[in-house]
Design a protein around this motif. Structure first.
Motif, PDB file in Angstrom:
ATOM      1  N   PRO A  18     -31.470  72.368  17.361  1.00 53.57           N
ATOM      2  CA  PRO A  18     -31.027  72.075  15.920  1.00 53.57           C
ATOM      3  C   PRO A  18     -31.491  73.178  14.922  1.00 53.57           C
ATOM      4  O   PRO A  18     -32.252  74.050  15.189  1.00 53.57           O
ATOM      5  N   MET A  19     -30.160  73.628  14.227  1.00 55.26           N
ATOM      6  CA  MET A  19     -30.500  74.434  13.209  1.00 55.26           C
ATOM      7  C   MET A  19     -30.326  74.024  11.658  1.00 55.26           C
ATOM      8  O   MET A  19     -29.311  73.824  11.057  1.00 55.26           O
ATOM      9  N   TYR A  69     -35.491  74.636  23.723  1.00 53.78           N
ATOM     10  CA  TYR A  69     -34.275  74.756  23.415  1.00 53.78           C
ATOM     11  C   TYR A  69     -33.598  75.847  24.053  1.00 53.78           C
ATOM     12  O   TYR A  69     -32.245  75.948  24.045  1.00 53.78           O
ATOM     13  N   GLN A  70     -34.106  76.406  24.955  1.00 61.89           N
ATOM     14  CA  GLN A  70     -33.511  77.545  25.813  1.00 61.89           C
ATOM     15  C   GLN A  70     -32.592  76.927  26.844  1.00 61.89           C
ATOM     16  O   GLN A  70     -32.874  75.837  27.277  1.00 61.89           O
ATOM     17  N   VAL A  74     -25.295  73.048  22.725  1.00 65.49           N
ATOM     18  CA  VAL A  74     -24.794  72.285  21.672  1.00 65.49           C
ATOM     19  C   VAL A  74     -25.698  72.669  20.734  1.00 65.49           C
ATOM     20  O   VAL A  74     -27.003  72.693  20.787  1.00 65.49           O
ATOM     21  N   LEU A  75     -25.127  73.268  19.465  1.00 62.45           N
ATOM     22  CA  LEU A  75     -25.922  73.700  18.181  1.00 62.45           C
ATOM     23  C   LEU A  75     -25.659  72.575  17.272  1.00 62.45           C
ATOM     24  O   LEU A  75     -24.501  72.243  17.017  1.00 62.45           O
ATOM     25  N   VAL A  76     -26.739  71.997  16.662  1.00 59.31           N
ATOM     26  CA  VAL A  76     -26.654  70.770  15.596  1.00 59.31           C
ATOM     27  C   VAL A  76     -26.959  71.563  14.269  1.00 59.31           C
ATOM     28  O   VAL A  76     -27.939  72.277  13.973  1.00 59.31           O
ATOM     29  N   ALA A 134     -30.169  65.686  14.713  1.00 61.58           N
ATOM     30  CA  ALA A 134     -31.113  66.669  14.603  1.00 61.58           C
ATOM     31  C   ALA A 134     -32.543  66.293  14.928  1.00 61.58           C
ATOM     32  O   ALA A 134     -33.400  66.909  15.813  1.00 61.58           O
ATOM     33  N   ARG A 135     -32.840  65.202  14.150  1.00 63.65           N
ATOM     34  CA  ARG A 135     -34.216  64.655  14.418  1.00 63.65           C
ATOM     35  C   ARG A 135     -34.437  64.263  15.883  1.00 63.65           C
ATOM     36  O   ARG A 135     -35.192  64.464  16.498  1.00 63.65           O
ATOM     37  N   ILE A 136     -33.371  63.627  16.467  1.00 61.05           N
ATOM     38  CA  ILE A 136     -33.396  63.232  17.924  1.00 61.05           C
ATOM     39  C   ILE A 136     -33.684  64.467  18.884  1.00 61.05           C
ATOM     40  O   ILE A 136     -34.591  64.277  19.593  1.00 61.05           O
ATOM     41  N   VAL A 137     -33.081  65.527  18.557  1.00 62.23           N
ATOM     42  CA  VAL A 137     -33.079  66.529  19.315  1.00 62.23           C
ATOM     43  C   VAL A 137     -34.551  67.244  19.113  1.00 62.23           C
ATOM     44  O   VAL A 137     -35.195  67.819  20.136  1.00 62.23           O
TER      45      VAL A 137
END
Length: 186
Positions: A18-19, A69-70, A74-76, A134-137
């Motif tokens: 998540p970003m 996150y390594q 997928v980028l959010v 993003a919150r889920i991730v």
């Protein structure tokens, strides 16, 4: 032609990073001092370098440095991801880091074009839904996120959301025709 690699992008599935935030620009994604390189080799090490250093200086961990996150594919992101200058080094660094799809509210046009020409799918979803993803991730980094270009959807665990992508870019990715240079040599 036989022996050619299948370059079709129809589904990207894996962990996500998540970003959170809107208007994340290419200057933040790839600081200008790394634009001097003759090739794009090694750019992945410098993705968000200044933001990562600032986070460390504040005793925090930037998502690109977070062990959870390594290996994400997928980028959010939020709204207007990749805005700013038209440096192709930004999507190159992200792709070389291992990101194969970006799910966001919206993208700067040049970033979108540069990313899709690398085979990185950039799909848009509603702001509230992107925030939920993003919150889920963030809560469960092990969640598998699937970006399905055929079905026009993103799935995270049992949750599914509709996504959109300009038709020409989506078709190019699904047909494997996203890399104009490779097509010239075929």
């Amino acid at each position: 032609m036989s022996g050619q690699m299948d370059r079709r992008v129809t589904l990207v599935s894996g962990r996500a990073l998540p970003m959170v935030g809107d208007d994340i620009d290419t200057d933040r994604i790839m600081p200008a001092r790394f634009l001097k390189a003759v090739s794009f080799d090694g750019l992945e090490a410098h993705v968000f370098e200044d933001d990562r250093r600032a986070a460390r200086d504040q005793g925090a961990t930037h998502p690109f440095d977070d062990a959870r996150y390594q290996g994400a594919s997928v980028l959010v992101a939020g709204r207007n991801f990749g805005c700013g200058s038209s440096r192709e080094h930004a999507p190159q660094g992200i792709a070389r880091w291992g990101i194969r799809a970006v799910v966001g509210v919206s993208f700067a046009e040049i970033f979108f074009s540069n990313a899709t020409s690398l085979g990185v799918a950039c799909v848009s979803m509603a702001p509230a839904e992107a925030s939920e993803l993003a919150r889920i991730v963030e809560r469960a980094p092990e969640t598998v996120v699937a970006v399905d270009l055929v079905a026009h959807q993103v799935q995270a665990g049992p949750r599914q959301w509709a996504v959109s992508m300009p038709a020409a870019a989506r078709q190019a990715l699904m047909a494997g025709a996203w890399d104009a240079t490779t097509m010239l040599t075929a």
